[in-house]
Design a protein around this motif. Structure first.
Motif, PDB file in Angstrom:
ATOM      1  N   ALA A  35     -21.938 -74.305 -74.490  1.00 47.10           N
ATOM      2  CA  ALA A  35     -23.106 -73.662 -74.372  1.00 47.10           C
ATOM      3  C   ALA A  35     -23.461 -72.945 -75.696  1.00 47.10           C
ATOM      4  O   ALA A  35     -24.787 -73.097 -76.443  1.00 47.10           O
ATOM      5  N   ASP A  36     -22.660 -72.304 -76.457  1.00 50.08           N
ATOM      6  CA  ASP A  36     -22.791 -71.872 -77.910  1.00 50.08           C
ATOM      7  C   ASP A  36     -23.165 -72.806 -78.856  1.00 50.08           C
ATOM      8  O   ASP A  36     -23.970 -72.859 -79.724  1.00 50.08           O
ATOM      9  N   ILE A  37     -22.498 -73.919 -78.806  1.00 49.92           N
ATOM     10  CA  ILE A  37     -22.636 -75.164 -79.759  1.00 49.92           C
ATOM     11  C   ILE A  37     -24.035 -75.906 -79.510  1.00 49.92           C
ATOM     12  O   ILE A  37     -24.620 -76.464 -80.100  1.00 49.92           O
ATOM     13  N   VAL A  38     -24.451 -76.005 -78.104  1.00 48.57           N
ATOM     14  CA  VAL A  38     -25.625 -76.529 -77.577  1.00 48.57           C
ATOM     15  C   VAL A  38     -27.047 -75.729 -78.092  1.00 48.57           C
ATOM     16  O   VAL A  38     -27.886 -76.327 -78.588  1.00 48.57           O
ATOM     17  N   ASP A  39     -26.817 -74.497 -77.898  1.00 51.92           N
ATOM     18  CA  ASP A  39     -27.807 -73.634 -77.741  1.00 51.92           C
ATOM     19  C   ASP A  39     -27.270 -72.281 -78.685  1.00 51.92           C
ATOM     20  O   ASP A  39     -27.299 -71.268 -78.046  1.00 51.92           O
ATOM     21  N   PRO A  40     -27.089 -72.350 -80.089  1.00 54.01           N
ATOM     22  CA  PRO A  40     -26.593 -71.294 -80.686  1.00 54.01           C
ATOM     23  C   PRO A  40     -27.653 -70.200 -80.781  1.00 54.01           C
ATOM     24  O   PRO A  40     -27.084 -68.940 -80.864  1.00 54.01           O
ATOM     25  N   GLU A  41     -28.995 -70.292 -80.707  1.00 59.74           N
ATOM     26  CA  GLU A  41     -29.845 -69.254 -80.691  1.00 59.74           C
ATOM     27  C   GLU A  41     -30.008 -68.590 -79.392  1.00 59.74           C
ATOM     28  O   GLU A  41     -30.794 -67.615 -79.214  1.00 59.74           O
ATOM     29  N   ALA A  42     -29.459 -69.075 -78.275  1.00 62.90           N
ATOM     30  CA  ALA A  42     -29.435 -68.537 -76.750  1.00 62.90           C
ATOM     31  C   ALA A  42     -30.928 -68.325 -76.308  1.00 62.90           C
ATOM     32  O   ALA A  42     -31.250 -67.566 -75.978  1.00 62.90           O
ATOM     33  N   THR A  43     -31.544 -69.601 -76.716  1.00 61.57           N
ATOM     34  CA  THR A  43     -32.909 -69.462 -76.236  1.00 61.57           C
ATOM     35  C   THR A  43     -33.239 -69.939 -74.717  1.00 61.57           C
ATOM     36  O   THR A  43     -34.254 -69.540 -74.108  1.00 61.57           O
ATOM     37  N   SER A  44     -32.226 -70.617 -74.162  1.00 59.06           N
ATOM     38  CA  SER A  44     -32.356 -70.976 -72.855  1.00 59.06           C
ATOM     39  C   SER A  44     -31.967 -69.889 -71.795  1.00 59.06           C
ATOM     40  O   SER A  44     -31.124 -69.153 -72.030  1.00 59.06           O
TER      41      SER A  44
END
Length: 624
Positions: A35-44
């Motif tokens: 999850a960190d590499i897919v969405d590093p900004e934690a927008t989801s």
């Protein structure tokens, strides 16, 4: 590649997921790391759902219709996922560099070949995703490993006597990393050894100018000293550190006091006989003895050292002989046996075949042809067993006090190293004994930290002459008492655990990679097992071979070529299983042998199986 076809992954996020899974394979990757590499900004609001959606699409691309538990490559595990392909160039690269480090001191030629093969695999890790936050650490580690492999290959190539192509490649590596002064030193030494003093001086000037313009500093002490040697035409630069083609005799760990009597015997045998085999248990010091003899006592001006490739390696013994003669000749000699024989020096020449037991029949055939075609040539082989040729003399070495040294790997994990011989006779040597105990305890500590399943798999690998494959390791783990039904891919983690600890080495084979323990590890493992445990491990190998042969059900998978290929790949394990059943379970032997006969009909091993059938009691043959 999936089933021989290239697979195009669409979307940067999916490529990031695959890259991270492969970087850590065969270990599972927690879903939160993905999850960190897919969405590093934690927008989801729900990143795990995003990862799961990508995994479903990826599995659909890899294996249409396969569920998580049934997937061949992409496995769903508790809290994460593991992508475990049949082969991975990253594994091959690391394994080749590791093998080279293990062989460097006692087999520089094969170490250089292993490094060359590793560097030939090199591509930029993860393409344009290598600088991503989740992958940059692995990318940096691989680049550091690649630089180390390049440095080591340069040193070995120069030490073995670089040809013009090697020297130019060393110079290219120096220009690619101009701040690594050791590369310039090695390049200058290789160039001078080929009589290219002007090129060596130009290389020094290029290095000096780059250091000045980039860092504002002068060359270091080592590079300056090399420059002075070139200007002074130091004779040491034109004298390669070897006395035998294809061999680095000074890289022996044998102490000066060891085997004095045996070297004298070897001199006498070679003087009166054309073929001498130095035999003994693995790691007893056969190669070290012959190397020392070559340094001190052999009377021949021309000598060749041929390292016999391991069983299953793509190089043949003829290839190895061609490389010992001249590495530039080897590729075009592979298909022309007679041309190779014509390049062997006429007159009194000595040829050493080191590790002949790896391919005993192939070595015996080649030596037999050479004995007939070169009347003045003499041959020495190191092997655990004799070649079996007419006129062969055998010098047998008894086991001495030798144990594996233990070094630390790059990750701090203790790793077994080469065996060091301490004495040629049973003399009381307290210092050596203390060193022996320390080394053995270090290897035992590595084994103590293994998981139970990895320890069980290591025991089976140690009693199996051909080691284990991915297929056999999966079968062993699934059949073991500690097998957990919720973890069907435990075998992949066990192999990874043992390879990282240096207890198993990767070797190529026709049906895929095989994993074998180094001889010193085998000695320590078997010495620490009770007789009951050794029998259990041997029984595990026998059950696996019987499973492949289908002895429980004669018609089961009778025409499956995969099982036939595996049996041929594991032939020494088949022989060990036959020996075990002969000794411990004769009632199962007839069904086992008859199943092998059906499976291996019309193969090179069918003749041996028919011999086993002929050795069965008549009543058992009829019943089977």
């Amino acid at each position: 590649m999936v089933d021989g076809e290239p697979l195009v992954l669409r979307g940067a996020q999916r490529r990031r997921i695959v890259s991270l899974l492969l970087a850590r394979s065969p270990e599972p990757v927690p879903i939160w790391d993905l999850a960190d590499i897919v969405d590093p900004e934690a927008t989801s609001p729900n990143p795990s759902n995003v990862v799961q959606a990508h995994i479903r699409r990826l599995r659909r691309d890899l294996e249409p219709g396969a569920a998580g538990r049934d997937s061949r490559w992409l496995h769903t595990l508790e809290g994460g996922y593991a992508l475990v392909p049949d082969s991975l160039d990253l594994w091959e690269f690391r394994s080749a560099v590791s093998r080279a480090a293990d062989m460097e001191d006692h087999n520089a030629a094969d170490a250089a070949t292993s490094l060359r093969n590793a560097l030939a695999l090199w591509v930029e890790p993860f393409g344009n995703l290598g600088d991503d936050e989740g992958l940059s650490g692995v990318t940096h580690e691989l680049h550091a490993l690649r630089r180390t492999a390049e440095d080591q290959w340069c040193k070995l190539a120069a030490r073995l006597g670089a040809n013009d192509l090697d020297a130019d490649q060393i110079l290219a590596y120096a220009m690619a990393e101009p701040l690594r002064e050791a590369r310039w030193e090695t390049a200058m030494a290789a160039l001078v050894g080929l009589g290219r003093q002007a090129d060596a001086l130009r290389a020094y000037e290029t290095a000096r100018r780059h250091l000045r313009d980039t860092l504002g500093v002068d060359p270091g002490v080592g590079l300056k000293r090399m420059h002075e040697k070139v200007l002074a035409q130091d004779p040491s630069l034109s004298s390669p550190d070897r006395v035998v083609q294809g061999c680095t005799p000074h890289g022996t760990s044998l102490q000066a006091s060891a085997y004095t009597e045996e070297t004298a015997k070897l001199t006498a045998l070679v003087e009166h006989h054309r073929l001498v085999t130095v035999s003994g248990l693995p790691s007893v010091g056969k190669s070290s003895l012959v190397k020392r003899w070559l340094n001190e006592d052999h009377p021949y001006h021309d000598a060749l050292w041929v390292v016999v490739p391991e069983q299953g390696h793509e190089r043949s013994v003829t290839d190895a002989l061609g490389e010992a003669l001249d590495r530039d000749l080897a590729p075009r000699l592979r298909a022309d046996h007679h041309a190779l024989l014509s390049h062997l020096p006429r007159g009194e020449v000595l040829v050493v075949f080191d590790g002949a037991e790896q391919r005993i029949d192939e070595v015996a055939d080649l030596v037999d042809a050479l004995l007939r075609s070169h009347n003045d040539a003499r041959f020495v082989a190191t092997s655990t067993i004799p070649l079996g040729l007419p006129g062969e003399q055998v010098l047998h070495l008894d086991a001495h006090h030798g144990v594996p040294a233990v070094a630390e790997g790059s990750d701090g994990t203790p790793r077994p190293g080469p065996t060091v011989l301490t004495s040629a006779s049973p003399i009381d040597r307290p210092t050596d004994t203390a060193c022996v105990d320390l080394r053995v305890r270090a290897i035992e500590r590595v084994i103590e930290h293994l998981s139970p399943s990895a320890r069980q798999l290591l025991a089976v690998a140690c009693v199996s002459p051909d080691g284990v494959s991915r297929q056999s390791s999966e079968w062993v783990c699934n059949a073991g008492e500690d097998h957990r039904e919720d973890d069907p891919y435990e075998h992949s983690r066990c192999i990874g655990e043992l390879v990282r600890a240096g207890l198993l080495l990767t070797a190529p084979a026709f049906s895929g990679s095989r994993y074998r323990p180094p001889d010193p590890v085998t000695q320590v493992v078997l010495a620490g097992l009770e007789a009951r445990s050794v029998r259990s491990a041997r029984a595990g190998n026998a059950r696996w071979i019987a499973h492949l042969a289908g002895s429980g059900s004669p018609a089961e998978r009778r025409d499956d070529p995969g099982c036939r290929d595996l049996l041929l790949d594991e032939w020494r394990n088949v022989v060990e299983a036959h020996r075990f059943l002969q000794q411990d379970s004769p009632t199962d032997l007839a069904a086992f042998v008859m199943a092998l006969a059906r499976r291996l009909d019309r193969t090179p091993r069918a003749h041996q199986v028919r011999k086993w059938i002929a050795d069965l009691p008549e009543g058992d043959r009829v019943t089977a």
